[in-house]
Design a protein around this motif. Structure first.
Motif, PDB file in Angstrom:
ATOM      1  N   LEU A 189      20.063 -13.076   4.810  1.00  0.00           N
ATOM      2  CA  LEU A 189      19.552 -11.739   4.526  1.00  0.00           C
ATOM      3  C   LEU A 189      20.153 -10.725   5.493  1.00  0.00           C
ATOM      4  CD1 LEU A 189      15.785 -12.613   4.039  1.00  0.00           C
ATOM      5  CD2 LEU A 189      17.488 -12.183   2.260  1.00  0.00           C
ATOM      6  N   PRO A 190      20.255  -9.468   5.078  1.00  0.00           N
ATOM      7  CA  PRO A 190      20.714  -8.448   6.019  1.00  0.00           C
ATOM      8  C   PRO A 190      19.720  -8.339   7.171  1.00  0.00           C
ATOM      9  CG  PRO A 190      19.996  -7.445   3.949  1.00  0.00           C
ATOM     10  CD  PRO A 190      19.923  -8.929   3.767  1.00  0.00           C
ATOM     11  N   PRO A 191      20.190  -7.987   8.349  1.00  0.00           N
ATOM     12  CA  PRO A 191      19.269  -7.884   9.487  1.00  0.00           C
ATOM     13  C   PRO A 191      18.246  -6.767   9.295  1.00  0.00           C
ATOM     14  CG  PRO A 191      21.446  -7.056  10.073  1.00  0.00           C
ATOM     15  CD  PRO A 191      21.551  -7.627   8.695  1.00  0.00           C
ATOM     16  N   ARG A 192      17.135  -6.901   9.992  1.00  0.00           N
ATOM     17  CA  ARG A 192      16.112  -5.854   9.971  1.00  0.00           C
ATOM     18  C   ARG A 192      16.665  -4.615  10.673  1.00  0.00           C
ATOM     19  NH1 ARG A 192      12.260 -10.363  11.611  1.00  0.00           N
ATOM     20  NH2 ARG A 192      12.841  -9.804  13.722  1.00  0.00           N
ATOM     21  N   ASP A 193      16.320  -3.451  10.127  1.00  0.00           N
ATOM     22  CA  ASP A 193      16.693  -2.224  10.823  1.00  0.00           C
ATOM     23  C   ASP A 193      15.528  -1.802  11.723  1.00  0.00           C
ATOM     24  OD1 ASP A 193      14.812  -0.914   9.207  1.00  0.00           O
ATOM     25  OD2 ASP A 193      16.323   0.021   7.933  1.00  0.00           O
TER      26      ASP A 193
ATOM     27  N   ASP B 161       0.800  -1.224   0.000  1.00  0.00           N
ATOM     28  CA  ASP B 161       0.000   0.000   0.000  1.00  0.00           C
ATOM     29  C   ASP B 161       0.834   1.277   0.000  1.00  0.00           C
ATOM     30  OD1 ASP B 161      -2.350  -1.453  -0.079  1.00  0.00           O
ATOM     31  OD2 ASP B 161      -2.735  -1.275   2.074  1.00  0.00           O
ATOM     32  N   CYS B 162       1.981   1.274   0.651  1.00  0.00           N
ATOM     33  CA  CYS B 162       2.787   2.498   0.732  1.00  0.00           C
ATOM     34  C   CYS B 162       3.777   2.612  -0.422  1.00  0.00           C
ATOM     35  CB  CYS B 162       3.512   2.596   2.070  1.00  0.00           C
ATOM     36  SG  CYS B 162       4.909   1.470   2.261  1.00  0.00           S
ATOM     37  N   GLY B 163       3.774   1.649  -1.328  1.00  0.00           N
ATOM     38  CA  GLY B 163       4.637   1.717  -2.498  1.00  0.00           C
ATOM     39  C   GLY B 163       6.104   1.457  -2.221  1.00  0.00           C
ATOM     40  N   GLY B 164       6.408   0.917  -1.055  1.00  0.00           N
ATOM     41  CA  GLY B 164       7.794   0.580  -0.751  1.00  0.00           C
ATOM     42  C   GLY B 164       8.497   1.568   0.150  1.00  0.00           C
ATOM     43  N   ALA B 165       7.751   2.429   0.812  1.00  0.00           N
ATOM     44  CA  ALA B 165       8.343   3.460   1.673  1.00  0.00           C
ATOM     45  C   ALA B 165       8.565   2.993   3.108  1.00  0.00           C
ATOM     46  CB  ALA B 165       7.455   4.701   1.672  1.00  0.00           C
ATOM     47  N   CYS B 166       8.312   1.727   3.378  1.00  0.00           N
ATOM     48  CA  CYS B 166       8.413   1.175   4.742  1.00  0.00           C
ATOM     49  C   CYS B 166       7.535   1.969   5.710  1.00  0.00           C
ATOM     50  CB  CYS B 166       9.865   1.125   5.227  1.00  0.00           C
ATOM     51  SG  CYS B 166      10.113  -0.019   6.633  1.00  0.00           S
TER      52      CYS B 166
ATOM     53  N   GLN C 185      11.975  -3.944   1.972  1.00  0.00           N
ATOM     54  CA  GLN C 185      13.288  -3.728   2.576  1.00  0.00           C
ATOM     55  C   GLN C 185      14.321  -4.750   2.126  1.00  0.00           C
ATOM     56  OE1 GLN C 185      13.832  -0.817   4.607  1.00  0.00           O
ATOM     57  NE2 GLN C 185      11.981  -0.584   3.375  1.00  0.00           N
ATOM     58  N   LEU C 186      13.934  -5.636   1.232  1.00  0.00           N
ATOM     59  CA  LEU C 186      14.855  -6.665   0.729  1.00  0.00           C
ATOM     60  C   LEU C 186      15.268  -6.319  -0.691  1.00  0.00           C
ATOM     61  CD1 LEU C 186      13.038  -9.840   2.091  1.00  0.00           C
ATOM     62  CD2 LEU C 186      15.010  -8.648   3.079  1.00  0.00           C
ATOM     63  N   LYS C 187      16.459  -5.757  -0.826  1.00  0.00           N
ATOM     64  CA  LYS C 187      17.003  -5.370  -2.137  1.00  0.00           C
ATOM     65  C   LYS C 187      17.532  -6.615  -2.838  1.00  0.00           C
ATOM     66  CE  LYS C 187      17.895  -1.383  -3.240  1.00  0.00           C
ATOM     67  NZ  LYS C 187      17.108  -0.378  -3.927  1.00  0.00           N
ATOM     68  N   VAL C 188      17.130  -6.796  -4.079  1.00  0.00           N
ATOM     69  CA  VAL C 188      17.518  -7.972  -4.854  1.00  0.00           C
ATOM     70  C   VAL C 188      18.961  -7.833  -5.335  1.00  0.00           C
ATOM     71  CG1 VAL C 188      17.041  -9.321  -6.940  1.00  0.00           C
ATOM     72  CG2 VAL C 188      15.147  -8.438  -5.553  1.00  0.00           C
ATOM     73  N   SER C 189      19.739  -8.871  -5.060  1.00  0.00           N
ATOM     74  CA  SER C 189      21.111  -8.984  -5.549  1.00  0.00           C
ATOM     75  C   SER C 189      21.303 -10.423  -6.015  1.00  0.00           C
ATOM     76  CB  SER C 189      22.111  -8.651  -4.442  1.00  0.00           C
ATOM     77  OG  SER C 189      22.087  -9.662  -3.448  1.00  0.00           O
ATOM     78  N   ASP C 190      22.418 -10.685  -6.657  1.00  0.00           N
ATOM     79  CA  ASP C 190      22.696 -12.048  -7.108  1.00  0.00           C
ATOM     80  C   ASP C 190      22.694 -13.036  -5.934  1.00  0.00           C
ATOM     81  OD1 ASP C 190      22.904 -11.365  -9.802  1.00  0.00           O
ATOM     82  OD2 ASP C 190      25.041 -10.930  -9.644  1.00  0.00           O
ATOM     83  N   ALA C 191      23.002 -12.551  -4.742  1.00  0.00           N
ATOM     84  CA  ALA C 191      23.041 -13.410  -3.554  1.00  0.00           C
ATOM     85  C   ALA C 191      21.653 -13.936  -3.178  1.00  0.00           C
ATOM     86  CB  ALA C 191      23.647 -12.655  -2.368  1.00  0.00           C
ATOM     87  N   LEU C 192      20.600 -13.339  -3.719  1.00  0.00           N
ATOM     88  CA  LEU C 192      19.237 -13.786  -3.410  1.00  0.00           C
ATOM     89  C   LEU C 192      18.689 -14.795  -4.418  1.00  0.00           C
ATOM     90  CD1 LEU C 192      17.380 -10.622  -2.071  1.00  0.00           C
ATOM     91  CD2 LEU C 192      18.719 -12.329  -0.850  1.00  0.00           C
TER      92      LEU C 192
ATOM     93  N   SER D 130       9.611 -13.234   9.750  1.00  0.00           N
ATOM     94  CA  SER D 130       8.872 -12.116   9.154  1.00  0.00           C
ATOM     95  C   SER D 130       9.812 -11.041   8.632  1.00  0.00           C
ATOM     96  CB  SER D 130       7.928 -11.492  10.176  1.00  0.00           C
ATOM     97  OG  SER D 130       6.823 -12.322  10.405  1.00  0.00           O
ATOM     98  N   ARG D 131       9.530 -10.601   7.402  1.00  0.00           N
ATOM     99  CA  ARG D 131      10.266  -9.494   6.783  1.00  0.00           C
ATOM    100  C   ARG D 131       9.292  -8.679   5.935  1.00  0.00           C
ATOM    101  NH1 ARG D 131      15.968  -9.532   6.892  1.00  0.00           N
ATOM    102  NH2 ARG D 131      15.612  -7.353   6.309  1.00  0.00           N
TER     103      ARG D 131
END
Length: 107
Positions: free
Chosen positions: A61-65, A39-44, A88-95, A83-84
């Motif tokens: 995955l990187p820890p939650r901030d 709903d917020c378009g990715g603005a957390c 907040q999960l940026k796609v990289s080759d590692a995913l 839960s995530r």
């Protein structure tokens, strides 16, 4: 492109290619995956892109901030380990091969 598997609450799987640099939420939105409202378009600023990360991925995955933790307080049936927010999960080759499960509903 990175393959990510989105699993609906019903068990229906969607395997899609998501561009590196996008977020897991954008991958769901751009591929019309049901169960991630964003709903917020990715603005957390909400928790409507909440998922449960497949257990083998938790430590990869990187820890939650703090902001993500605060928004997860509003998530439906929070799982403190899995839960995530997909925004907040940026796609990289590692995913490559990441698997996420949608809750029964979004809060």
């Amino acid at each position: 492109m990175v393959k990510i598997t989105y699993v609906e609450f019903t068990g229906q799987e969607h395997v899609v290619d998501v561009p590196v640099g996008n977020t897991v939420m954008e991958g769901a939105r751009d591929n019309n995956i049901p169960g991630i409202e964003a709903d917020c378009g990715g603005a957390c600023a909400c928790s409507t892109c909440h998922v449960y990360v497949d257990t083998p991925w938790i430590d990869k995955l990187p820890p939650r901030d703090e902001m993500e933790d605060d928004m997860l307080d509003f998530a439906y049936e929070l799982d403190s380990e899995r839960s995530r927010l997909t925004c907040q999960l940026k796609v990289s080759d590692a995913l490559e091969g990441l698997k996420v499960f949608m809750p029964e509903k979004q809060a």
